[in-house]
Design a protein around this motif. Structure first.
Motif, PDB file in Angstrom:
ATOM      1  N   LEU A 425       0.861  -1.174   0.000  1.00  0.00           N
ATOM      2  CA  LEU A 425       0.000   0.000   0.000  1.00  0.00           C
ATOM      3  C   LEU A 425       0.898   1.225   0.000  1.00  0.00           C
ATOM      4  CD1 LEU A 425      -2.743  -0.822   2.679  1.00  0.00           C
ATOM      5  CD2 LEU A 425      -3.075  -0.642   0.212  1.00  0.00           C
ATOM      6  N   GLN A 426       0.594   2.190  -0.869  1.00  0.00           N
ATOM      7  CA  GLN A 426       1.431   3.372  -0.989  1.00  0.00           C
ATOM      8  C   GLN A 426       0.640   4.639  -0.707  1.00  0.00           C
ATOM      9  OE1 GLN A 426       4.800   3.537  -1.831  1.00  0.00           O
ATOM     10  NE2 GLN A 426       4.953   1.283  -1.795  1.00  0.00           N
ATOM     11  N   LEU A 427       1.221   5.501   0.107  1.00  0.00           N
ATOM     12  CA  LEU A 427       0.692   6.838   0.298  1.00  0.00           C
ATOM     13  C   LEU A 427       1.175   7.702  -0.865  1.00  0.00           C
ATOM     14  CD1 LEU A 427      -0.750   8.971   2.101  1.00  0.00           C
ATOM     15  CD2 LEU A 427       1.474   9.346   3.205  1.00  0.00           C
ATOM     16  N   ILE A 428       0.250   8.362  -1.545  1.00  0.00           N
ATOM     17  CA  ILE A 428       0.562   9.193  -2.708  1.00  0.00           C
ATOM     18  C   ILE A 428       0.002  10.582  -2.461  1.00  0.00           C
ATOM     19  CG2 ILE A 428       0.196   9.502  -5.202  1.00  0.00           C
ATOM     20  CD1 ILE A 428      -0.079   6.463  -5.425  1.00  0.00           C
ATOM     21  N   GLU A 429       0.775  11.595  -2.778  1.00  0.00           N
ATOM     22  CA  GLU A 429       0.303  12.973  -2.658  1.00  0.00           C
ATOM     23  C   GLU A 429       0.305  13.629  -4.031  1.00  0.00           C
ATOM     24  OE1 GLU A 429       0.661  16.904   0.166  1.00  0.00           O
ATOM     25  OE2 GLU A 429       2.191  15.335   0.329  1.00  0.00           O
ATOM     26  N   ILE A 430      -0.864  14.115  -4.450  1.00  0.00           N
ATOM     27  CA  ILE A 430      -1.033  14.805  -5.728  1.00  0.00           C
ATOM     28  C   ILE A 430      -1.185  16.284  -5.424  1.00  0.00           C
ATOM     29  CG2 ILE A 430      -2.315  14.822  -7.896  1.00  0.00           C
ATOM     30  CD1 ILE A 430      -3.600  12.156  -6.986  1.00  0.00           C
ATOM     31  N   PHE A 431      -0.357  17.108  -6.029  1.00  0.00           N
ATOM     32  CA  PHE A 431      -0.369  18.521  -5.655  1.00  0.00           C
ATOM     33  C   PHE A 431       0.097  19.382  -6.816  1.00  0.00           C
ATOM     34  CE2 PHE A 431       3.709  16.680  -4.577  1.00  0.00           C
ATOM     35  CZ  PHE A 431       4.647  17.614  -5.009  1.00  0.00           C
ATOM     36  N   ILE A 470      -7.597  10.179   1.330  1.00  0.00           N
ATOM     37  CA  ILE A 470      -7.331  10.321   2.766  1.00  0.00           C
ATOM     38  C   ILE A 470      -7.550  11.753   3.237  1.00  0.00           C
ATOM     39  CG2 ILE A 470      -5.607   9.994   4.584  1.00  0.00           C
ATOM     40  CD1 ILE A 470      -6.674   7.431   3.184  1.00  0.00           C
ATOM     41  N   SER A 471      -7.128  12.718   2.435  1.00  0.00           N
ATOM     42  CA  SER A 471      -7.289  14.114   2.842  1.00  0.00           C
ATOM     43  C   SER A 471      -7.205  15.025   1.639  1.00  0.00           C
ATOM     44  CB  SER A 471      -6.219  14.516   3.864  1.00  0.00           C
ATOM     45  OG  SER A 471      -4.925  14.502   3.266  1.00  0.00           O
ATOM     46  N   ARG A 472      -7.790  16.210   1.783  1.00  0.00           N
ATOM     47  CA  ARG A 472      -7.679  17.277   0.784  1.00  0.00           C
ATOM     48  C   ARG A 472      -7.346  18.562   1.525  1.00  0.00           C
ATOM     49  NH1 ARG A 472     -11.583  15.239  -3.801  1.00  0.00           N
ATOM     50  NH2 ARG A 472     -10.578  16.885  -4.999  1.00  0.00           N
ATOM     51  N   SER A 473      -6.476  19.372   0.947  1.00  0.00           N
ATOM     52  CA  SER A 473      -6.185  20.684   1.510  1.00  0.00           C
ATOM     53  C   SER A 473      -5.961  21.645   0.358  1.00  0.00           C
ATOM     54  CB  SER A 473      -4.953  20.639   2.423  1.00  0.00           C
ATOM     55  OG  SER A 473      -3.811  20.185   1.717  1.00  0.00           O
ATOM     56  N   VAL A 474      -6.198  22.927   0.595  1.00  0.00           N
ATOM     57  CA  VAL A 474      -6.079  23.917  -0.467  1.00  0.00           C
ATOM     58  C   VAL A 474      -5.466  25.188   0.095  1.00  0.00           C
ATOM     59  CG1 VAL A 474      -8.388  24.891  -0.132  1.00  0.00           C
ATOM     60  CG2 VAL A 474      -7.324  24.998  -2.405  1.00  0.00           C
ATOM     61  N   SER A 475      -4.679  25.874  -0.714  1.00  0.00           N
ATOM     62  CA  SER A 475      -4.031  27.104  -0.281  1.00  0.00           C
ATOM     63  C   SER A 475      -5.059  28.221  -0.128  1.00  0.00           C
ATOM     64  CB  SER A 475      -2.946  27.516  -1.280  1.00  0.00           C
ATOM     65  OG  SER A 475      -3.504  27.706  -2.565  1.00  0.00           O
ATOM     66  N   SER A 476      -4.787  29.128   0.767  1.00  0.00           N
ATOM     67  CA  SER A 476      -5.749  30.172   1.121  1.00  0.00           C
ATOM     68  C   SER A 476      -6.076  31.089  -0.051  1.00  0.00           C
ATOM     69  CB  SER A 476      -5.224  31.000   2.295  1.00  0.00           C
ATOM     70  OG  SER A 476      -3.958  31.578   1.975  1.00  0.00           O
ATOM     71  N   ASP A 477      -5.119  31.303  -0.960  1.00  0.00           N
ATOM     72  CA  ASP A 477      -5.380  32.218  -2.071  1.00  0.00           C
ATOM     73  C   ASP A 477      -6.354  31.629  -3.089  1.00  0.00           C
ATOM     74  OD1 ASP A 477      -3.207  30.413  -2.698  1.00  0.00           O
ATOM     75  OD2 ASP A 477      -2.957  31.532  -4.563  1.00  0.00           O
ATOM     76  N   LYS A 478      -6.618  30.302  -3.009  1.00  0.00           N
ATOM     77  CA  LYS A 478      -7.577  29.660  -3.910  1.00  0.00           C
ATOM     78  C   LYS A 478      -8.896  29.343  -3.198  1.00  0.00           C
ATOM     79  CE  LYS A 478      -4.464  29.376  -7.205  1.00  0.00           C
ATOM     80  NZ  LYS A 478      -4.552  30.206  -8.423  1.00  0.00           N
ATOM     81  N   ALA A 479      -9.048  29.797  -1.962  1.00  0.00           N
ATOM     82  CA  ALA A 479     -10.188  29.383  -1.140  1.00  0.00           C
ATOM     83  C   ALA A 479     -11.516  29.850  -1.702  1.00  0.00           C
ATOM     84  CB  ALA A 479     -10.009  29.889   0.289  1.00  0.00           C
ATOM     85  N   VAL A 506      -4.004  16.593  -2.609  1.00  0.00           N
ATOM     86  CA  VAL A 506      -4.862  15.452  -2.281  1.00  0.00           C
ATOM     87  C   VAL A 506      -3.975  14.270  -1.922  1.00  0.00           C
ATOM     88  CG1 VAL A 506      -6.659  13.888  -3.096  1.00  0.00           C
ATOM     89  CG2 VAL A 506      -6.644  16.268  -3.874  1.00  0.00           C
ATOM     90  N   ARG A 507      -4.225  13.688  -0.765  1.00  0.00           N
ATOM     91  CA  ARG A 507      -3.503  12.477  -0.358  1.00  0.00           C
ATOM     92  C   ARG A 507      -4.406  11.264  -0.529  1.00  0.00           C
ATOM     93  NH1 ARG A 507       0.934  12.733   4.399  1.00  0.00           N
ATOM     94  NH2 ARG A 507       2.315  14.248   3.396  1.00  0.00           N
ATOM     95  N   ILE A 508      -3.843  10.225  -1.124  1.00  0.00           N
ATOM     96  CA  ILE A 508      -4.585   8.993  -1.347  1.00  0.00           C
ATOM     97  C   ILE A 508      -3.741   7.807  -0.888  1.00  0.00           C
ATOM     98  CG2 ILE A 508      -5.759  10.000  -3.339  1.00  0.00           C
ATOM     99  CD1 ILE A 508      -3.953   8.285  -5.154  1.00  0.00           C
TER     100      ILE A 508
END
Length: 540
Positions: A425-431, A470-479, A506-508
């Protein structure tokens, strides 16, 4: 689940008399982006005499003509199929549509499919969403020449769900799909059958696409660099290959199996009267429990399984599925250019209808929505092989190229972190990476002038087994832009395609089980894929 982070082809060739984009008319930098790599060719695979198929059919891709708009027929490319062995319900055509036949398989079946290339260029078919061996996955290296055949043999390992089949040839996927080569593939299993969900005439496939036509009803594609850089967008919405699509229903529950089959267009689906959308499944099949949303986002390559209950609605009433307004998926500069050049009469992120439901019959009985739908393995950070060092998928854009991990696609160019150990199982971060052309680092607000001007949303598709978000996060300037879409993401269930907005990370967690070999990951904005926004994992 979402957090806000504060951060300061060389060709479009004639395929069947469908028209040609003259290379001489292409901007020099666009020519440079086309034909950048040469794909090695693997000899076409033949049937294995020791493989005992439960289901076998021939699949043909070839030119055809179909009536889409009023008047002249439209020249298209089309899949057709002939069943040689297996249940008669394996294949069913969508009447009057250029889309390929619906394929229905059962988990555990052994399947042999013989692809016949009737095009004037090479092609190969990818089984989007299926967990199959690498040589069966439709990698471009397995593309076959005109007139050749290719044999696929695999066991259906997937749980019940809606998948896709479509071409995947190097630098020609977008044009072949756009001209008609695509279809839905359903897998069924015992868990799904026990739920007794709406089926037969009460289970309706809905493939949403957008297309652009000339005055003779012929498809227009790839007119200028803007069409390719932002992705190609039409001004007609088609459902199952038809404009102004209408569904006649009884006053009971239905199951709508929705697929975004557009090359690039992203939809924000909602009922026009504010009725919530009840989602029971996504790319990888049924959820554990239904989720109710005011609207749902759907990017190219993504699927939705929707419970639509029309009980209590009077005969003669109507309900319209619309795509609501939203912002942020395209660079503002690209949107302004499209408006100035009048190249986009149906702007991305505007409000428009998709299809209409008409209640034509009153009935008293209707199935009830199950509270518990399914179960599936849940992945946890403690189970991954790399909890402190996620595999990166870094998105970057520039006027010259669309990149993943700082590179365009090239054969035999697997980087060390793209080599994955089998059965892990691999943790992958797409950004979105800063720095434009380079690999860069995570960041939304510090991408620089060019990075910020070019930043756009990308639906990232990973071949092989499906993953969990697993999670999503976004920078404040794109909020502010993100707020127009954030409540439309389904963050549970199994996925194979995920929309990554500008400034988002996005982490998957993704399994790499059962099969060694090369499996692709790429942007499912198909113009971006053809421009090289694609890489390989090597499972070893």
């Amino acid at each position: 689940m979402t957090t806000i982070i504060n951060n300061a082809r060389r060709r479009f060739i004639v395929q069947s008399g469908l028209g040609m984009l003259a290379l001489s008319g292409m901007p020099s930098f666009l020519q440079a982006m086309e034909g950048m790599t040469v794909m090695p060719r693997i000899p076409p695979r033949k049937a294995n005499p020791n493989f005992k198929a439960d289901v076998e059919f021939d699949l043909y891709c070839r030119p055809s003509k179909v009536a889409i708009l009023t008047g002249a027929e439209t020249e298209v490319l089309q899949y057709s199929a002939v069943l040689k062995k297996g249940p008669k319900q394996t294949l069913s055509n969508i009447p009057g549509s250029y889309l390929g036949p619906i394929i229905r398989l059962q988990k555990g079946q052994k399947v042999r499919i013989v692809l016949h290339n009737g095009l004037s260029e090479s092609s190969v078919t990818h089984w989007h969403g299926l967990h199959v061996p690498a040589e069966m996955d439709g990698h471009p290296m397995y593309a076959i020449d005109p007139g050749a055949t290719l044999v696929y043999e695999f066991e259906v390992l997937n749980r019940a769900g809606m998948n896709i089949y479509h071409p995947h040839p190097h630098e020609a996927t977008a044009s072949q799909v756009y001209h008609g080569l695509a279809g839905a593939l359903f897998v069924h299993d015992e868990e799904e059958a026990k739920l007794e969900l709406p089926s037969g005439e009460h289970e309706i496939p809905i493939v949403i696409q957008d297309r652009l036509f000339d005055e003779q009803n012929q498809l227009i594609y790839a007119r200028n660099k803007h069409d390719r850089m932002a992705g190609f967008y039409g001004d007609h919405i088609l459902v199952n290959g038809r404009p102004d699509f209408k569904i006649d229903v009884a006053s009971r529950a239905y199951r709508l199996r929705i697929l975004n089959g557009s090359n690039a267009r992203i939809y924000k689906l909602a009922w026009d009267d504010g009725t919530p959308i009840t989602v029971i499944g996504v790319d990888g099949g049924l959820l554990e429990q239904p989720e109710v949303k005011a609207y749902v986002m759907l990017a190219p390559g993504e699927r939705l399984d929707i419970w639509a209950d029309f009980s209590g609605r009077s005969v003669g009433s109507q309900l319209v599925m619309r795509s609501l307004a939203f912002t942020g998926v395209l660079p503002k500069m690209a949107q302004r250019m499209g408006n100035m050049m009048h190249t986009n009469q149906l702007p991305v992120g505007s409000d428009y209808p998709i299809f209409t439901v008409r209640v034509t019959k009153s009935v008293s009985d209707s199935p009830k929505l199950p509270a518990q739908l399914s179960s599936y393995p849940r992945y946890h950070i403690n189970d991954v092989a790399n909890p402190e060092k996620p595999v990166p998928i870094a998105i970057s854009e520039s006027p010259m190229a669309m990149l993943l991990n700082g590179r365009t696609y090239a054969d035999n160019d697997v980087q060390d972190f793209e080599r994955i150990k089998l059965n892990t199982l691999q943790l992958i971060e797409i950004f979105h990476a800063s720095g434009g052309m380079g690999m860069g680092h995570k960041g939304g607000g510090s991408m620089g002038m060019m990075g910020g001007m070019m930043s756009m949303a990308h639906p990232i598709h990973l071949h092989g087994q499906q993953f969990e978000i697993i999670s999503r996060s976004v920078s404040s300037d794109k909020a502010d832009d993100y707020e127009t879409v954030r409540h439309g993401f389904i963050e549970t269930g199994l996925k194979d395609t995920v929309l990554v907005m500008p400034g988002e990370s996005v982490r998957i967690i993704k399994p790499f089980q059962d099969f060694k070999g090369v499996f692709m990951y790429h942007c499912h904005n198909l113009e971006h894929e053809d421009m090289g926004m694609m890489r390989d994992f090597s499972v070893e």
